[in-house]
Design a protein around this motif. Structure first.
Motif, PDB file in Angstrom:
ATOM      1  N   UNK A 217     -37.111 -52.037 -33.402  1.00  0.00           N
ATOM      2  CA  UNK A 217     -36.125 -51.492 -34.346  1.00  0.00           C
ATOM      3  C   UNK A 217     -34.851 -50.991 -33.674  1.00  0.00           C
ATOM      4  N   UNK A 218     -34.909 -50.697 -32.379  1.00  0.00           N
ATOM      5  CA  UNK A 218     -33.733 -50.154 -31.697  1.00  0.00           C
ATOM      6  C   UNK A 218     -32.770 -51.221 -31.205  1.00  0.00           C
ATOM      7  N   UNK A 219     -33.145 -52.516 -31.331  1.00  0.00           N
ATOM      8  CA  UNK A 219     -32.314 -53.579 -30.764  1.00  0.00           C
ATOM      9  C   UNK A 219     -30.868 -53.524 -31.278  1.00  0.00           C
ATOM     10  N   UNK A 220     -30.698 -53.426 -32.593  1.00  0.00           N
ATOM     11  CA  UNK A 220     -29.348 -53.438 -33.157  1.00  0.00           C
ATOM     12  C   UNK A 220     -28.547 -52.242 -32.667  1.00  0.00           C
ATOM     13  N   UNK A 221     -29.120 -51.056 -32.751  1.00  0.00           N
ATOM     14  CA  UNK A 221     -28.399 -49.855 -32.308  1.00  0.00           C
ATOM     15  C   UNK A 221     -28.026 -49.936 -30.843  1.00  0.00           C
ATOM     16  N   UNK A 222     -28.906 -50.474 -30.018  1.00  0.00           N
ATOM     17  CA  UNK A 222     -28.644 -50.543 -28.584  1.00  0.00           C
ATOM     18  C   UNK A 222     -27.694 -51.675 -28.211  1.00  0.00           C
ATOM     19  N   UNK A 223     -27.182 -52.380 -29.199  1.00  0.00           N
ATOM     20  CA  UNK A 223     -26.176 -53.409 -28.938  1.00  0.00           C
ATOM     21  C   UNK A 223     -24.751 -52.863 -29.000  1.00  0.00           C
ATOM     22  N   UNK A 224     -24.630 -51.560 -29.246  1.00  0.00           N
ATOM     23  CA  UNK A 224     -23.317 -50.923 -29.349  1.00  0.00           C
ATOM     24  C   UNK A 224     -23.355 -49.568 -28.655  1.00  0.00           C
ATOM     25  N   UNK A 225     -22.202 -49.089 -28.243  1.00  0.00           N
ATOM     26  CA  UNK A 225     -22.151 -47.719 -27.756  1.00  0.00           C
ATOM     27  C   UNK A 225     -22.423 -46.785 -28.934  1.00  0.00           C
ATOM     28  N   UNK A 226     -22.794 -45.547 -28.642  1.00  0.00           N
ATOM     29  CA  UNK A 226     -23.124 -44.597 -29.706  1.00  0.00           C
ATOM     30  C   UNK A 226     -21.948 -44.397 -30.653  1.00  0.00           C
ATOM     31  N   UNK A 227     -20.738 -44.295 -30.102  1.00  0.00           N
ATOM     32  CA  UNK A 227     -19.557 -44.071 -30.936  1.00  0.00           C
ATOM     33  C   UNK A 227     -19.281 -45.268 -31.835  1.00  0.00           C
ATOM     34  N   UNK A 228     -19.392 -46.496 -31.283  1.00  0.00           N
ATOM     35  CA  UNK A 228     -19.123 -47.688 -32.084  1.00  0.00           C
ATOM     36  C   UNK A 228     -20.196 -47.902 -33.143  1.00  0.00           C
ATOM     37  N   UNK A 229     -21.437 -47.577 -32.804  1.00  0.00           N
ATOM     38  CA  UNK A 229     -22.524 -47.686 -33.774  1.00  0.00           C
ATOM     39  C   UNK A 229     -22.269 -46.767 -34.972  1.00  0.00           C
TER      40      UNK A 229
END
Length: 251
Positions: A217-229
């Motif tokens: 489940x974390x794949x999508x979130x970990x494809x961006x920096x925290x700010x961009x996410x």
């Protein structure tokens, strides 16, 4: 546009020193040269014919205004001091754009089944590729491979400012499971995920376009920096508050 290509094929057992040598030489290459690693079995598409099992292929292509200029750009790769001499070598070969497209398409032949995943990392290529080399040697399909472009993004902050996705590492690897029989889906996907588990401790994120979003489940979130996410989630909340359109922003 004139291009020239240099490539060297080494036994996969030499992947560590080969990766160290090639990444060191990559620092001497001008910006108009693309360098990449390919880890594959002998019968994988795109691997030169020869009497060897698994191999690591180092390929560098220079794009220039003349063939002479392209050859000059590849000069840092002219000599290889490794005791593991190349099993085969192509040096400064003229290469058309059509040939480059054909070589790329050969890696992904028609009427095959595919699974892929990606990893950004701050770890060096020697460490990442050594672990993935072990996985390639155990792949259930001889067509599976690992691709790793060296320095795949600009180092200039100005060039990165408005990118659609975030850059999350200095090195980048993409394992591909490639097979033909639907009955072998489970074993090949299982191989891919085992290969990724071997390198995920070194990971800083994933590339959204080829990440296996069903693996975790974390794949999508970990494809961006925290700010961009957070910015993407805020934009969706503003323009699609009812969740009408499908989104991978689910973690």
């Amino acid at each position: 546009m004139p291009t020239a290509t240099t490539s060297c094929v080494f036994p996969l057992t030499a992947v560590g020193p080969v990766a160290d040598w090639a990444t060191e030489k990559a620092r001497e290459l001008p910006a108009n040269v693309e360098l990449s690693f390919l880890l594959a079995a002998e019968d994988a598409p795109g691997v030169p014919d020869g009497p060897w099992p698994e191999v690591v292929v180092v390929t560098a292509t220079a794009f220039a205004d003349s063939h002479t200029e392209a050859v000059g750009a590849l000069r840092p790769l002219r000599n290889c001091p490794l005791s593991e001499r190349p099993l085969s070598r192509r040096r400064d070969e003229p290469t058309s754009l059509a040939a480059l497209y054909d070589a790329s398409m050969n890696l992904w032949p028609e009427k095959h089944r595919y699974a892929a995943d990606t990893l950004w990392s701050h770890e060096d290529y020697a460490s990442l590729l050594a672990k993935l080399g072990d996985a390639v040697a155990e792949a259930p399909s001889g067509k599976s491979f690992v691709l790793a472009p060296v320095s795949p993004v600009s180092r200039e902050d100005e060039s990165l400012r408005n990118m659609a996705f975030s850059v999350l590492g200095e090195s980048y690897v993409v394992p591909y499971a490639v097979w033909t029989d639907p009955a072998h889906d489970d074993v090949n996907v299982h191989w891919l995920r085992d290969a990724m588990r071997a390198v995920e401790p070194y990971g800083t994120g994933h590339y959204i376009a080829e990440a296996d979003l069903t693996a975790d489940p974390s794949r999508a979130r970990r494809s961006f920096t925290a700010a961009d996410w957070q910015r993407l989630r805020s934009l969706r909340a503003e323009y699609d508050p009812q969740g009408l359109f499908f989104s991978y922003l689910s973690a």
